[in-house]
Structures are given as structure tokens and as C-alpha cells.
Scaffold this motif. Sequence first.
Motif, PDB file in Angstrom:
ATOM      1  N   ALA A  62       0.983  -1.076   0.029  1.00  0.00           N
ATOM      2  CA  ALA A  62       0.227   0.166  -0.144  1.00  0.00           C
ATOM      3  C   ALA A  62       1.293   1.248  -0.102  1.00  0.00           C
ATOM      4  O   ALA A  62       0.730   1.550  -0.556  1.00  0.00           O
ATOM      5  N   PHE A  63       2.106   1.517   0.270  1.00  0.00           N
ATOM      6  CA  PHE A  63       2.485   2.537   0.601  1.00  0.00           C
ATOM      7  C   PHE A  63       3.769   2.680  -0.747  1.00  0.00           C
ATOM      8  O   PHE A  63       3.414   3.280  -0.966  1.00  0.00           O
ATOM      9  N   ALA A  64       4.197   1.139  -0.884  1.00  0.00           N
ATOM     10  CA  ALA A  64       4.659   1.796  -2.348  1.00  0.00           C
ATOM     11  C   ALA A  64       3.794   2.259  -3.811  1.00  0.00           C
ATOM     12  O   ALA A  64       3.850   3.150  -4.392  1.00  0.00           O
ATOM     13  N   VAL A  65       2.632   1.971  -3.781  1.00  0.00           N
ATOM     14  CA  VAL A  65       1.392   2.184  -4.217  1.00  0.00           C
ATOM     15  C   VAL A  65       0.972   3.545  -4.549  1.00  0.00           C
ATOM     16  O   VAL A  65       0.982   4.171  -5.411  1.00  0.00           O
ATOM     17  N   GLY A  66       0.650   3.840  -2.796  1.00  0.00           N
ATOM     18  CA  GLY A  66       0.241   4.885  -2.544  1.00  0.00           C
ATOM     19  C   GLY A  66       1.343   6.078  -3.132  1.00  0.00           C
ATOM     20  O   GLY A  66       1.245   6.862  -4.219  1.00  0.00           O
ATOM     21  N   ILE A  67       2.444   5.980  -3.161  1.00  0.00           N
ATOM     22  CA  ILE A  67       3.693   6.384  -2.913  1.00  0.00           C
ATOM     23  C   ILE A  67       3.873   6.865  -4.880  1.00  0.00           C
ATOM     24  O   ILE A  67       3.960   8.107  -5.436  1.00  0.00           O
ATOM     25  N   THR A 122      -4.972   8.298  -1.920  1.00  0.00           N
ATOM     26  CA  THR A 122      -5.093   7.565  -0.578  1.00  0.00           C
ATOM     27  C   THR A 122      -7.040   6.704  -0.640  1.00  0.00           C
ATOM     28  O   THR A 122      -7.063   5.343  -0.180  1.00  0.00           O
ATOM     29  N   VAL A 123      -7.090   6.961  -1.604  1.00  0.00           N
ATOM     30  CA  VAL A 123      -7.921   5.664  -2.632  1.00  0.00           C
ATOM     31  C   VAL A 123      -7.345   3.833  -3.288  1.00  0.00           C
ATOM     32  O   VAL A 123      -7.624   3.169  -2.119  1.00  0.00           O
ATOM     33  N   SER A 124      -5.935   4.264  -3.701  1.00  0.00           N
ATOM     34  CA  SER A 124      -5.471   3.401  -3.472  1.00  0.00           C
ATOM     35  C   SER A 124      -5.040   2.870  -2.698  1.00  0.00           C
ATOM     36  O   SER A 124      -4.900   1.317  -2.337  1.00  0.00           O
ATOM     37  N   GLN A 125      -4.865   3.584  -1.355  1.00  0.00           N
ATOM     38  CA  GLN A 125      -4.142   2.821   0.071  1.00  0.00           C
ATOM     39  C   GLN A 125      -5.216   2.257   0.577  1.00  0.00           C
ATOM     40  O   GLN A 125      -5.307   0.686   0.874  1.00  0.00           O
ATOM     41  N   ALA A 126      -6.567   2.694   0.301  1.00  0.00           N
ATOM     42  CA  ALA A 126      -7.764   1.931   0.996  1.00  0.00           C
ATOM     43  C   ALA A 126      -8.085   0.722   0.358  1.00  0.00           C
ATOM     44  O   ALA A 126      -8.194  -0.532   1.239  1.00  0.00           O
ATOM     45  N   ALA A 127      -7.828   0.377  -1.024  1.00  0.00           N
ATOM     46  CA  ALA A 127      -8.318  -0.751  -1.668  1.00  0.00           C
ATOM     47  C   ALA A 127      -7.444  -2.253  -1.503  1.00  0.00           C
ATOM     48  O   ALA A 127      -7.519  -2.540  -1.160  1.00  0.00           O
ATOM     49  N   ILE A 128      -5.884  -1.384  -1.292  1.00  0.00           N
ATOM     50  CA  ILE A 128      -5.115  -2.247  -1.077  1.00  0.00           C
ATOM     51  C   ILE A 128      -5.429  -2.952   0.111  1.00  0.00           C
ATOM     52  O   ILE A 128      -4.750  -4.001   0.446  1.00  0.00           O
ATOM     53  N   VAL A 129      -5.392  -2.591   1.351  1.00  0.00           N
ATOM     54  CA  VAL A 129      -5.707  -2.342   2.714  1.00  0.00           C
ATOM     55  C   VAL A 129      -6.770  -3.143   2.745  1.00  0.00           C
ATOM     56  O   VAL A 129      -7.733  -4.899   3.480  1.00  0.00           O
TER      57      VAL A 129
END
Length: 320
Positions: free
Chosen positions: A196-201, A224-231
Amino acid sequence: MMALLVFKERLRVWYGKYAAYINGAVRFFLSFAALMAINENVGFMTRISGAVPALALAAVCAFLPYGLAAVIVGIFMLLHVSVVSLEIAVLLAVVILLIMLLYYGFQPGDSWLLLLTPLAFFLNIPYVIPLVAGLSCSLVSVIPACSGVLIYYILLYVKQNAGVLTGGAAVDITEKYSSILDGVISNETMLFMALAFAVGILVVYIVKNLSIDYSWYIAIAAGTVSQAAIVFVGVFLFDVSFSVVSFLIGMAVSVLLAAAYNFFVFAVDYTRTEYLQYEDDDYYYYVKAVPKIAVSAPDVKVQKINARKNSKKHVRPGER
């Protein structure tokens, strides 16, 4: 809005005058917060636990660059962990050494991420790290950010298994390392959080560089959406225990902090955007110019006027 812009301008002027002192103060408070977080969570060595050693080390870190400050905090962490498990202390030392070899040899400018990432996890606002890193750093910042995730989960493993790790049972050193690596590396939560961190950055960095209006705010939303989706996908796939309320609160605070950072660092007026065209013998150049929002802080001068009352003296007849 105008009051916030005036406040920002005053901060900019104030920072320009006292930049060296402010930077030192920021390094001091960031280092002190990281040291105290280690004390509160894995403070097993009583000699260096407490506020006084943390204050002394933070005072030293205030005069050092973030890279050396991160090394000092890392050594402080290793001393605490070594009381519980010398093997995990060695493992952490190897991780820190690999980070130095992989990252500091190429781009040592984002060392603050190593200090801030575990601290953000302890404060339940880890999602702000990819947002701010994507807005202000390069793609190479994925390395220290994900390394901070690894360090946090190693510390969490030590905290949760302190009783087992300090047991006196005689276990082969190979089996002990195998058990530790299995407990850390096979941590599904750590894996999808690092992803999530890597994709978010990556998402924030790509979107904020697009030539579109409000790209930084859109980048914050997309990250924010990408991190939430991966989590959520990771929680569903690995069936990890998950507090939705804690996640939503942490995500909301992270978005607010990222938006505040955007306002103070990148405030522009898209209503006055200009599209310019230039040419030379070989190329045509199409330029999109977006002016920064600039206001002048009002120079208020208070002038005191002392009004003197002219008292008329009563003159009697025959007197002058």
C-alpha cells in the motif's frame, strides 16, 4: 481563506529569518518523539529508558542531518531489542545496513522517512506517509518508507512476543532465526501495508506531475483511494483482524494532514492559468503557467496620540 494566506506568508517570512533554528528544532522534536515511541513500546533496557536519555540524544540529533539522526535512533532501538533477543537485534542491524547500502548510496535526502514512518504507525496515522512522500519526494523514497514499515512490524513482533523471546529454552540458533524470520516475513499485514505504501507513493507522484488543474489535491485523493483499496483487499484475502473505525479515523487524519501540507507548500491560483507558446528554429514550446498565490502580510502600525487638554486658567479682573 485570506487569513490563512496571510498566516502562511508570515510563516514564510519568519522561517526565512530563523531557518537554521527552526530546522534544528524540528529535528529535535522528531527525534525525541521517535525515541519516546521506542521507549513506550520496546523500552526493555532500563538504563536508557525514560525522558532524560531521550532528551539528551534528541539534543544531539538536533545538530545532525537526518541520516545520522536515523542511525542514532536505530542504535537506541537495537539496544532495547537486544535485551529481549540478541538474534532480532542482529536481524535489525542487518536490515538497517541494507537500507544504508541500497538507499543512502544513491539518494540520502529522504532520511526523515525512516524516523517518521514507525512514529506514524504508533500514532495510527501511517497513511499520511505515502501522501506526503509522493508529493514532496521522488520514487526512490519508496525504499525508506517501506523500510520504515518493516522496522515497525519487527518492533511490533518483539513487543508481542517478548515473553517467548526471553525464555530460557535451549534452541538451536538456526531454528531460532528461522522462527523469527517466519514470524516477521510471513506477516501478511506487513506485506500488504508495504505494498500500500509503495503503490500510494507511485500513484501520488504520477498524478501530481500531470498537467491538470488541482493535480496535487487529486493526487492526495487518488493516493488515499489506492491505499484503502489495497488494505481492504489484503484484509479480505488474508482474513486479518481489522478495526474499520480505527482505519477510517487514521485515514481521515492523514488526508487532513496531507491537505494542510499541500496548502503550505504548493498553493497556486488556477483561475489565472496562462497557456503560452514559444518557438525556435527546431521546436515549438507549449507552456502552462500557473501563478502562485501570493499575498502581502499587512503592515499594521499603531500610532499613539497623546491628547493634552489645554486647561484655561481663570484670570481675575486686574490680573494678567
